[in-house]
Design a protein around this motif. Structure first.
Motif, short mmCIF file in Angstrom:
data_model
loop_
_atom_site.label_atom_id
_atom_site.label_comp_id
_atom_site.label_asym_id
_atom_site.label_seq_id
_atom_site.Cartn_x
_atom_site.Cartn_y
_atom_site.Cartn_z
N SER B 518 0.93 -1.25 0.07
CA SER B 518 -0.08 0.01 -0.12
C SER B 518 0.99 1.17 -0.16
O SER B 518 0.55 2.15 -0.94
N HIS B 519 2.15 1.15 0.87
CA HIS B 519 2.78 2.29 0.82
C HIS B 519 3.47 2.51 -0.48
O HIS B 519 3.70 3.80 -0.81
N SER B 520 3.84 1.48 -1.03
CA SER B 520 4.40 1.65 -2.29
C SER B 520 3.55 2.06 -3.49
O SER B 520 3.94 3.14 -4.18
N ILE B 521 2.31 1.68 -3.41
CA ILE B 521 1.49 2.37 -4.52
C ILE B 521 1.10 3.63 -4.04
O ILE B 521 1.01 4.70 -5.11
N ILE B 522 0.99 4.12 -2.95
CA ILE B 522 0.51 5.68 -2.62
C ILE B 522 1.59 6.48 -2.98
O ILE B 522 1.63 7.81 -3.45
N GLN B 523 2.83 5.98 -2.90
CA GLN B 523 4.28 6.82 -3.18
C GLN B 523 4.32 7.09 -4.75
O GLN B 523 4.51 8.14 -4.98
N ARG B 524 3.87 5.99 -5.32
CA ARG B 524 3.81 6.04 -6.59
C ARG B 524 2.69 7.06 -7.24
O ARG B 524 2.86 7.53 -8.54
N HIS B 525 1.73 7.30 -6.41
CA HIS B 525 0.76 8.38 -6.92
C HIS B 525 1.10 9.57 -6.25
O HIS B 525 0.37 10.68 -6.35
N GLU B 526 2.45 9.83 -5.81
CA GLU B 526 2.80 11.25 -5.39
C GLU B 526 1.84 11.25 -4.24
O GLU B 526 1.75 12.91 -3.91
N GLY B 527 1.37 10.58 -3.25
CA GLY B 527 0.58 10.87 -2.14
C GLY B 527 1.45 10.46 -0.91
O GLY B 527 2.42 10.10 -0.87
N HIS B 528 0.68 10.65 0.20
CA HIS B 528 1.22 10.28 1.55
C HIS B 528 0.26 9.46 2.33
O HIS B 528 -0.86 9.46 2.34
N ILE B 529 1.12 8.23 2.99
CA ILE B 529 0.08 7.48 3.86
C ILE B 529 0.84 7.73 5.28
O ILE B 529 2.01 7.44 5.45
N GLU B 530 -0.20 7.80 6.31
CA GLU B 530 0.24 8.21 7.58
C GLU B 530 -0.37 7.39 8.72
O GLU B 530 -1.56 7.06 8.36
#
Lengths: 326, 552
Positions: B518-530
């Motif tokens: 999930s973290h990898s996917i969000i990063q690829r979308h230039e987003g953040h997961i906290e």
């Protein structure tokens, strides 16, 4: 008739004699009393017996000669007030009224002024006459001191201008002289350094204080300053400090002062006689005032000049200069 | 602390008081001396009047005391203040008259007589009066020629100025003596005879003098002294106030400046040292303010630099973390790909074999043969399926493709995710997502996978039931955040930093790839997961994704 002619011839030489005798008698009877009556009489009051007074009287007697002035009597007051008063009372009681009175000295002048208001009084030889109020319609006289201008003129000749002249005086006695001298000094380019004293004992300390500030000391006739004691101490101090002293009396020069300008006392008498003659021949309506002495004498102490280091040779050749010691 | 004004007032007051006292003492002495001089002058005038009186002289001369009455009466008429304490007139042989004041107690025997006076003045200092002044000097005494004055104190305490004068029989004219002095007397034989007729002695009491002195003290000296002291103190006070008030004013200004108010200035325009001081002080304050402003500016720049540095450092750390994680993911992906390829074929063969085995063995036979056989077959089948799933997950992890983005509605993605997850009934779910939320530019399939992972994790964290809250909302102008909050057991603090690492799991049957993926996917979308979690209370995952440019 013939016999008469011889008689008249016999008395021919006697008539001029009789004539001459008659004329002489006439002259004697009519003119001599007039001449006697026209001669003016003067009595002289002398304060006391001192040489200067006698010298002035001698001059007066000389001056009266050929002026139809005769000196009736000379009274000596012996320097005593009471005795002076007594003598003057005696003269007044005598009834003989002189045409003029010559008062020689301050005692005689003051008593004459006090007791004779109806007879002209001529005084002389009164030191500091300003102090005694010798003024009035019937009183005149001759100052016994040379004028301040004459004194300062001599001083300027000896010392030159722009000098500090010291004077020690008692304001109660000689304030007026010093005030007048202050004005005259400026005219001659002098600066008058004044020192007031009221007691005789202050004179020596005043002298010691003033000598460093002055070029010469002017010793005026002030009875607080000049006394027997100061006469002995002043010359010593001024000679020690080499300050020339200028005085109005030759006595001071003999005591050690450098120079004095003083009246010729005999000529003062002669001047008094001239004044008497003027008063009697043409009586003025007001007082004639006080005259300055016409003839002055300069007395120099050569020994003091040598001690101080002042050259007085140029002035010794002047007329009426008396050198001391002779 | 003693103030300058107090010191100044104290010091100058002491000075003024001292000066006042000295002035009073000086004035007192001067007054006393003046009074004594006045008394002596008065005494000398009286004694001279008596000594020069003709009647006195006549009385002495003729030894007739009766003739003295008129002269004494004249003297008493002049003495209006009754200061004459005693009077003694004597001729050269005996005392002819002796009188004393009735008001003053004096024993005439204590008053020195002519003989004692003469003896006294012969050997000691003498005071000689002449023309208003006293001669003092030491000399040998020959004969009294003037007046003597001295102070006498009797046994009763009375103090007198004693005057003693000689009465001469003949009065000389002193000016003529002076003339002789000036004009020369060397040729003059003059003998002055001044017979002494007698002596007059008089004492002036000091009681009037003391009264006058006391009066002057209380009426002049004391008021003057008090005036000097109080006037001086008042003047000192005002002077000190005048001098010190500018200093106090400047001290207050200094205090304000010390507190940081650098805008204060001293407004003193006097042309003295204080005026100069105020000008210099203002100059100093201006310099201080300039320095302070510059320092603040530098500090502000420093703070900006620090902040920038911090952000840079944080980004660096995040980048480093991402790199590390990416490397880990790459390594894990590579491993997973290899393992998956190697295991997928055997597992497929096992699964086929199991299918054939189950097909060839009749069910009745199996049931009859052994109940145990069936159980083992189910286990094999179940575990094989599970193994295949793991292998597929590993292959899926390693084959995560680059996202193909398009505008998508987050609410639709949430609903789709929820529909694909079986949520137990004991877990209550609440979704807050408005229709008006802006679209996000994402790969909807991948984001849905992320949301499914997060919803499954939340459900697994609440085995006993709970509340799952999903909230989508706008985060600023450029992002949209979606939070997944559960009321589960929470994540311990010591493992929070590893929660997104691959192969890390807190679950017993988990592979540890879900959150990493999930973290990898969000990063690829230039987003953040906290992650926010509190142990025992629950966990919140926040996914921030960029909003489409057209929606901003």
């Amino acid at each position: 008739m013939k016999q008469k002619f011889p008689q008249s011839e016999r008395y021919h030489g006697v008539v001029p004699l009789w004539w001459f005798a008659a004329v002489f008698l006439f002259q004697t009877i009519f003119f001599v009393p007039r001449l006697i009556a026209a001669e003016k009489t003067v009595i002289i009051f002398r304060s006391q017996q001192i040489a200067a007074y006698n010298e002035a009287i001698l001059g007066f007697e000389e001056g009266c000669k050929e002026k139809n002035i005769s000196i009736k009597t000379i009274y000596d007051l012996h320097g005593d007030t009471e005795e002076g008063k007594r003598i003057i009372q005696m003269v007044r009681k005598d009834g003989t009224k002189p045409d003029a009175i010559l008062a020689v000295g301050v005692l005689a002048a003051t008593l004459a002024k006090e007791h004779f208001s109806d007879i002209p009084v001529i005084f002389c030889m009164v030191i500091n006459h300003d102090r005694f109020n010798l003024q009035g319609a019937n009183i005149t006289g001759i100052s016994s001191e040379a004028s301040i201008e004459d004194q300062f003129a001599v001083l300027k000749e000896i010392l030159g201008p722009h000098k500090n002249i010291g004077v020690i005086y008692d304001p109660l006695k000689t304030r007026k002289i010093v005030a007048q001298a202050n004005i005259v000094a400026k005219q001659f380019g002098f600066n008058l350094v004044k020192s007031e004293v009221v007691l005789e004992k202050e004179v020596v300390s005043a002298l010691k204080n003033i000598t460093p500030k002055i070029d010469a000391l002017w010793l005026i006739p002030d009875s607080t300053v000049i006394t027997k004691n100061t006469l002995s101490s002043i010359p010593k101090i001024i000679q020690d400090r080499r300050v020339p002293v200028f005085s109005t009396s030759d006595v001071m020069v003999k005591a050690g002062a450098l120079v004095s300008v003083s009246p010729d006392y005999k000529h003062t008498g002669i001047q008094a006689a001239q004044l008497v003659q003027r008063l009697l021949t043409d009586p003025p309506s007001t007082s004639l005032g006080i005259q300055q002495p016409k003839k002055l004498k300069l007395t120099l102490n050569t020994q003091t000049a040598k001690t101080i280091g002042i050259n007085l040779l140029f002035i010794q050749s002047y007329p009426d200069v008396v050198l001391y010691p002779q | 602390m003693t103030s300058i004004r107090a010191k100044l007032v104290l010091f100058v007051s002491i000075l003024v008081v001292t000066i006042g006292i000295l002035c009073c003492v000086f004035l007192l002495n001067h007054t006393k001396r003046q009074q004594e001089d006045a008394l002596k002058k008065f005494g000398i005038s009286l004694i001279m009047l008596l000594a020069q009186d003709n009647e006195v002289a006549y009385a002495l001369h003729s030894a007739q005391p009766a003739f003295l009455d008129a002269a004494i009466n004249r003297l008493r008429d002049i003495d209006m203040e009754e200061e004459i304490g005693y009077l003694r007139i004597s001729n050269t042989r005996t005392v002819m008259r002796e009188e004393k004041s009735q008001r003053i107690n004096v024993n005439m025997e204590e008053i020195p007589t002519k003989k004692s006076l003469l003896k006294h003045h012969t050997a000691t200092r003498r005071s000689q009066w002449s023309r208003g002044g006293i001669h003092t000097g030491t000399s040998t005494f020959s004969f009294p020629s003037a007046l003597f004055c001295e102070r006498i104190k009797t046994s009763s305490g009375a103090v007198f100025c004693d005057f003693f004068a000689t009465v001469f029989g003949k009065k000389t004219f002193s000016e003529e003596e002076f003339a002789a002095q000036i004009l020369g007397e060397d040729k003059v034989s003059k003998e002055e005879s001044r017979p002494v007729l007698g002596f007059v002695q008089m004492g002036l009491s000091h009681h009037k003098l003391n009264e006058r002195t006391r009066k002057i003290i209380w009426q002049s000296i004391v008021p003057m002294g008090l005036g000097i002291v109080f006037g001086g103190i008042c003047m000192t006070f005002f002077l000190a106030t005048y001098l010190v008030s500018p200093l106090r004013y400047m001290a207050n200004i200094t205090l304000d400046i010390a507190r940081g108010n650098l805008t204060r200035t001293v407004d003193i325009r006097s042309r003295d040292e204080i005026g100069h001081l105020s000008v210099n002080f203002n100059e100093m304050t201006r310099s201080l303010k300039a320095s302070h402003d510059e320092k603040e500016k530098i500090m502000e720049q420093l703070r900006d630099h620090v902040k920038s540095l911090y952000n840079t450092n944080k980004e660096l750390m995040e980048t480093q973390e991402r790199l590390v994680r990416s490397e880990k993911l790459a390594a894990v992906g590579k491993l997973a790909s290899g393992v998956g390829h190697e295991l997928r074929n055997p597992l497929g063969a096992i699964k086929n074999a199991l299918f054939l085995l189950k097909k060839n063995v009749p069910a009745a036979h199996v049931q009859s043969e052994s109940q145990k056989f069936n159980t083992f077959m189910e286990i094999i089948e179940k575990e094989t399926e599970r193994s295949i799933k793991i292998v597929n997950d590993l292959l899926g992890f390693s084959r995560t493709a680059k996202p193909t983005v398009s505008a998508a509605n987050v609410r639709a993605i949430i609903e789709s995710s929820l529909s694909r997850v079986r949520i137990p009934e004991k877990i209550k779910k609440i979704v807050y997502a408005e229709d008006s939320l802006p679209s996000i530019v994402v790969d909807a399939t991948q984001i849905e996978q992320v949301f499914i992972n997060l919803i499954q994790n939340a459900c697994e964290a609440m085995p006993m039931g709970g509340l799952l809250t999903i909230r989508a909302q706008r985060e600023g102008s450029a992002a949209l955040s979606t939070t997944f909050t559960d009321t589960g057991c929470g994540i311990p603090d010591n493992v929070k930093h590893m929660i997104f690492d691959p192969l890390f799991t807190t679950k017993s049957n988990g592979l540890g790839l879900g959150l990493a993926l999930s973290h990898s996917i969000i990063q690829r979308h230039e987003g953040h997961i906290e992650l926010e979690s509190q142990e025992g209370k629950g966990t919140t995952f926040t996914v921030k994704l960029p909003i489409a440019n057209t929606q901003r």
